[in-house]
Design a protein around this motif. Structure first.
Motif, PDB file in Angstrom:
ATOM      1  N   VAL A 184       0.862  -1.189   0.000  1.00  0.00           N
ATOM      2  CA  VAL A 184       0.000   0.000   0.000  1.00  0.00           C
ATOM      3  C   VAL A 184       0.892   1.230   0.000  1.00  0.00           C
ATOM      4  N   LEU A 185       0.635   2.137  -0.938  1.00  0.00           N
ATOM      5  CA  LEU A 185       1.330   3.426  -1.010  1.00  0.00           C
ATOM      6  C   LEU A 185       0.250   4.495  -0.966  1.00  0.00           C
ATOM      7  N   VAL A 211       2.621  -6.785   2.491  1.00  0.00           N
ATOM      8  CA  VAL A 211       4.043  -6.873   2.824  1.00  0.00           C
ATOM      9  C   VAL A 211       4.640  -5.533   3.209  1.00  0.00           C
ATOM     10  N   ASP A 212       3.976  -4.419   2.868  1.00  0.00           N
ATOM     11  CA  ASP A 212       4.510  -3.106   3.233  1.00  0.00           C
ATOM     12  C   ASP A 212       3.419  -2.058   3.086  1.00  0.00           C
ATOM     13  N   VAL A 213       3.458  -1.057   3.958  1.00  0.00           N
ATOM     14  CA  VAL A 213       2.562   0.098   3.873  1.00  0.00           C
ATOM     15  C   VAL A 213       3.418   1.347   3.999  1.00  0.00           C
ATOM     16  N   LEU A 214       3.435   2.151   2.946  1.00  0.00           N
ATOM     17  CA  LEU A 214       4.214   3.389   2.935  1.00  0.00           C
ATOM     18  C   LEU A 214       3.280   4.566   2.693  1.00  0.00           C
ATOM     19  N   ARG A 215       3.676   5.728   3.230  1.00  0.00           N
ATOM     20  CA  ARG A 215       2.866   6.939   3.097  1.00  0.00           C
ATOM     21  C   ARG A 215       3.671   8.010   2.375  1.00  0.00           C
ATOM     22  N   TYR A 216       2.970   8.905   1.673  1.00  0.00           N
ATOM     23  CA  TYR A 216       3.654   9.967   0.928  1.00  0.00           C
ATOM     24  C   TYR A 216       2.895  11.282   1.065  1.00  0.00           C
ATOM     25  N   ASP A 217       3.601  12.385   0.904  1.00  0.00           N
ATOM     26  CA  ASP A 217       2.977  13.704   0.931  1.00  0.00           C
ATOM     27  C   ASP A 217       2.085  13.869  -0.293  1.00  0.00           C
ATOM     28  N   LEU A 218       0.903  14.435  -0.103  1.00  0.00           N
ATOM     29  CA  LEU A 218      -0.102  14.496  -1.163  1.00  0.00           C
ATOM     30  C   LEU A 218       0.400  15.198  -2.417  1.00  0.00           C
ATOM     31  N   GLY A 219       1.268  16.189  -2.266  1.00  0.00           N
ATOM     32  CA  GLY A 219       1.758  16.917  -3.431  1.00  0.00           C
ATOM     33  C   GLY A 219       3.012  16.335  -4.050  1.00  0.00           C
ATOM     34  N   ALA A 232      11.641  -4.139  -3.586  1.00  0.00           N
ATOM     35  CA  ALA A 232      12.390  -5.146  -2.835  1.00  0.00           C
ATOM     36  C   ALA A 232      11.475  -6.140  -2.128  1.00  0.00           C
ATOM     37  N   SER A 233      10.223  -5.704  -1.838  1.00  0.00           N
ATOM     38  CA  SER A 233       9.275  -6.595  -1.170  1.00  0.00           C
ATOM     39  C   SER A 233       8.562  -7.527  -2.147  1.00  0.00           C
ATOM     40  N   SER A 234       8.663  -7.235  -3.434  1.00  0.00           N
ATOM     41  CA  SER A 234       8.086  -8.052  -4.510  1.00  0.00           C
ATOM     42  C   SER A 234       6.595  -8.356  -4.333  1.00  0.00           C
ATOM     43  N   PRO A 235       5.773  -7.339  -4.071  1.00  0.00           N
ATOM     44  CA  PRO A 235       4.332  -7.612  -3.967  1.00  0.00           C
ATOM     45  C   PRO A 235       3.723  -7.884  -5.341  1.00  0.00           C
ATOM     46  N   ASP A 236       2.661  -8.662  -5.358  1.00  0.00           N
ATOM     47  CA  ASP A 236       1.958  -8.899  -6.618  1.00  0.00           C
ATOM     48  C   ASP A 236       1.280  -7.621  -7.108  1.00  0.00           C
ATOM     49  N   VAL A 237       0.681  -6.878  -6.173  1.00  0.00           N
ATOM     50  CA  VAL A 237      -0.059  -5.680  -6.558  1.00  0.00           C
ATOM     51  C   VAL A 237       0.297  -4.532  -5.629  1.00  0.00           C
ATOM     52  N   LEU A 238       0.106  -3.321  -6.145  1.00  0.00           N
ATOM     53  CA  LEU A 238       0.278  -2.104  -5.362  1.00  0.00           C
ATOM     54  C   LEU A 238      -1.059  -1.367  -5.325  1.00  0.00           C
ATOM     55  N   LEU A 257      11.169   1.583 -13.294  1.00  0.00           N
ATOM     56  CA  LEU A 257      11.865   0.633 -12.412  1.00  0.00           C
ATOM     57  C   LEU A 257      11.716  -0.807 -12.884  1.00  0.00           C
ATOM     58  N   GLY A 258      11.194  -0.987 -14.072  1.00  0.00           N
ATOM     59  CA  GLY A 258      11.086  -2.337 -14.618  1.00  0.00           C
ATOM     60  C   GLY A 258       9.776  -3.027 -14.324  1.00  0.00           C
ATOM     61  N   SER A 259       8.738  -2.253 -14.050  1.00  0.00           N
ATOM     62  CA  SER A 259       7.393  -2.797 -13.784  1.00  0.00           C
ATOM     63  C   SER A 259       7.430  -3.867 -12.694  1.00  0.00           C
ATOM     64  N   PRO A 260       7.717  -3.462 -11.452  1.00  0.00           N
ATOM     65  CA  PRO A 260       7.890  -4.437 -10.371  1.00  0.00           C
ATOM     66  C   PRO A 260       6.599  -5.062  -9.867  1.00  0.00           C
ATOM     67  N   PHE A 261       5.437  -4.584 -10.321  1.00  0.00           N
ATOM     68  CA  PHE A 261       4.154  -5.112  -9.850  1.00  0.00           C
ATOM     69  C   PHE A 261       3.392  -5.733 -11.011  1.00  0.00           C
ATOM     70  N   LYS A 262       2.591  -6.737 -10.702  1.00  0.00           N
ATOM     71  CA  LYS A 262       1.716  -7.307 -11.721  1.00  0.00           C
ATOM     72  C   LYS A 262       0.516  -6.406 -11.989  1.00  0.00           C
ATOM     73  N   ALA A 263       0.187  -5.569 -10.997  1.00  0.00           N
ATOM     74  CA  ALA A 263      -0.955  -4.662 -11.168  1.00  0.00           C
ATOM     75  C   ALA A 263      -0.847  -3.507 -10.187  1.00  0.00           C
ATOM     76  N   ILE A 264      -1.400  -2.374 -10.580  1.00  0.00           N
ATOM     77  CA  ILE A 264      -1.653  -1.264  -9.671  1.00  0.00           C
ATOM     78  C   ILE A 264      -3.160  -1.141  -9.518  1.00  0.00           C
ATOM     79  N   VAL A 265      -3.609  -1.083  -8.266  1.00  0.00           N
ATOM     80  CA  VAL A 265      -5.013  -0.836  -7.958  1.00  0.00           C
ATOM     81  C   VAL A 265      -5.097   0.595  -7.437  1.00  0.00           C
TER      82      VAL A 265
END
Length: 405
Positions: A184-185, A211-219, A232-238, A257-265
């Motif tokens: 989750v980003l 496997v990971d939850v990261l937060r970012y500034d809205l702007g 690095a966590s190799s999740p199937d989806v983000l 980055l080489g398309s590290p996810f199978k899907a973005i939701v």
């Protein structure tokens, strides 16, 4: 002389306030009901705000073309008076006060994002004003209080996060049943904390490991460090959201980055990113997004196609591909408001109109829609996917999505 009805119970003498321009008409007295519209026409949510305003104009056009509202032989049409929420709590607060105080509006429509909804909430609650707002935050609040505790005249156009996020995951698993892990980003800030928790719960309830939850500034626009960590966590989806600019940057930098996810939701965006975020072309991985009210061009029905034709006719432009989700945000609710006034037999009695709002339904491109007893719009939710440049949608029942059935 054309007159404006603000549904203010302005003096027993029934004085009418003079209107300043506006559209619609064709009535005995030319009476006009002001809709005080507050949407973010500037700021990070400007693309959504433009579509929000467009959706309101579509609803107003449909009501006025059908003859408006008739009460005791008098005919009324809707007129939009608007302020810019600017994706800014202070500006949203000032804007709604202008609509209430200076315009005398008794019907407020907007905003559509949590940070400004929370800002104007205390300024509207417990007032003799009917408020129709977007944001999963507002629907969640209504589900908690049951349209009571000062929210008797408040209505929400979206399903709550507690019901919509499980629907997203249900849709994802229909497209990608092999999904085992997710990351989750999500935007940072107190306004978004509860949503991040609900997203994680929606995954774990369906047996998908977060496997990971990261937060970012809205702007933010540079996500390379965060995406490298997630890679690095190799999740199937983000799972991410919520602005077009932010999600576009996340998608395009994921490609770099080489398309590290199978899907973005993605929450809060629509098909445009999936079609263009790879240097102007389709993403090389699945791009999955939800459409509240189920109205998306990829649904492929004549009724939905006709809706977007109407949007273009009324607004003089097509709904932007990256904001199509919001093109239907308020349109049906405007029609429901008119039908409720007709049923209640008043344009002044806010309590009577609010009661009638839960007793009427209108035709939408995906079928009948109306407000439930907790004042949340009951309408289909579609989960759509862009895969190899081709789009499709699945309708998901938010009531059953969490069960996995």
């Amino acid at each position: 002389m054309r007159k404006t009805k603000t549904a203010l119970a302005v003096a027993a003498a029934g004085m009418l306030l003079a209107a300043c321009g506006g559209t619609g008409g064709g009535s005995d007295d030319g009476d006009v009901i002001k809709l005080g519209v507050l949407v973010s026409q500037t700021g990070p949510f400007a693309a959504a705000g433009e579509a929000h305003l467009g959706s309101i104009k579509v609803g107003v056009d449909k009501v006025n073309r059908a003859g408006g509202v008739t009460v005791d032989g008098h005919h009324y049409t809707f007129e939009v008076v608007s302020q810019d929420a600017a994706t800014d709590p202070a500006k949203a607060s000032a804007g709604v006060q202008t609509l209430l105080r200076d315009e005398g509006a008794k019907f407020i429509v907007g905003t559509g994002e949590t940070i400004t909804i929370q800002a104007i909430e205390p300024l509207i609650r417990n007032k003799d004003v009917l408020w129709i707002g977007g944001s999963t935050y507002l629907s969640g609040k209504l589900e908690q209080v049951g349209a009571g505790d000062g929210y008797e005249n408040v209505f929400a156009t979206n399903p709550s996060a507690a019901s919509s996020y499980p629907a997203y995951i249900e849709g994802l698993l229909r497209y990608m049943p092999e999904t085992k892990t997710a990351a989750v980003l999500w935007p940072a800030g107190a306004s978004y904390d509860g949503f991040a928790d609900l997203i994680e719960k929606a995954f774990t309830d369906r047996g998908v490991e977060v496997v990971d939850v990261l937060r970012y500034d809205l702007g933010a626009q540079d996500f390379s460090t965060l995406l490298t960590r997630l890679k690095a966590s190799s999740p199937d989806v983000l799972f991410t959201g919520t602005t077009t600019a932010g999600v576009s940057a996340i998608a395009s930098q994921s490609v770099d980055l080489g398309s590290p996810f199978k899907a973005i939701v993605s929450h809060g965006t629509s098909s445009g990113i999936g079609m263009t975020a790879n240097n102007g072309g389709p993403l090389p991985f699945a791009y999955i997004y939800s459409m509240n009210r189920g109205i998306d061009p990829n649904v492929g029905s004549p009724e939905v196609d006709a809706f977007f034709d109407d949007y273009e006719r009324v607004n003089g432009r097509v709904a932007a591909p990256d904001a199509q989700q919001y093109a239907s945000e308020f349109s049906s609710s405007i029609e429901i408001l008119a039908a409720a006034m007709d049923k209640a037999g008043t344009v002044d009695d806010i309590d009577a109109i609010s009661k009638a709002m839960t007793e009427v339904q209108v035709d939408a491109p995906t079928g009948k829609v109306g407000y439930g007893p907790k004042h949340v719009l009951e309408a289909p939710l579609a989960v759509c996917a862009i895969i190899s440049g081709a789009g499709s949608c699945e309708t998901v029942d938010t009531a059953d999505a969490g069960s996995g059935e």
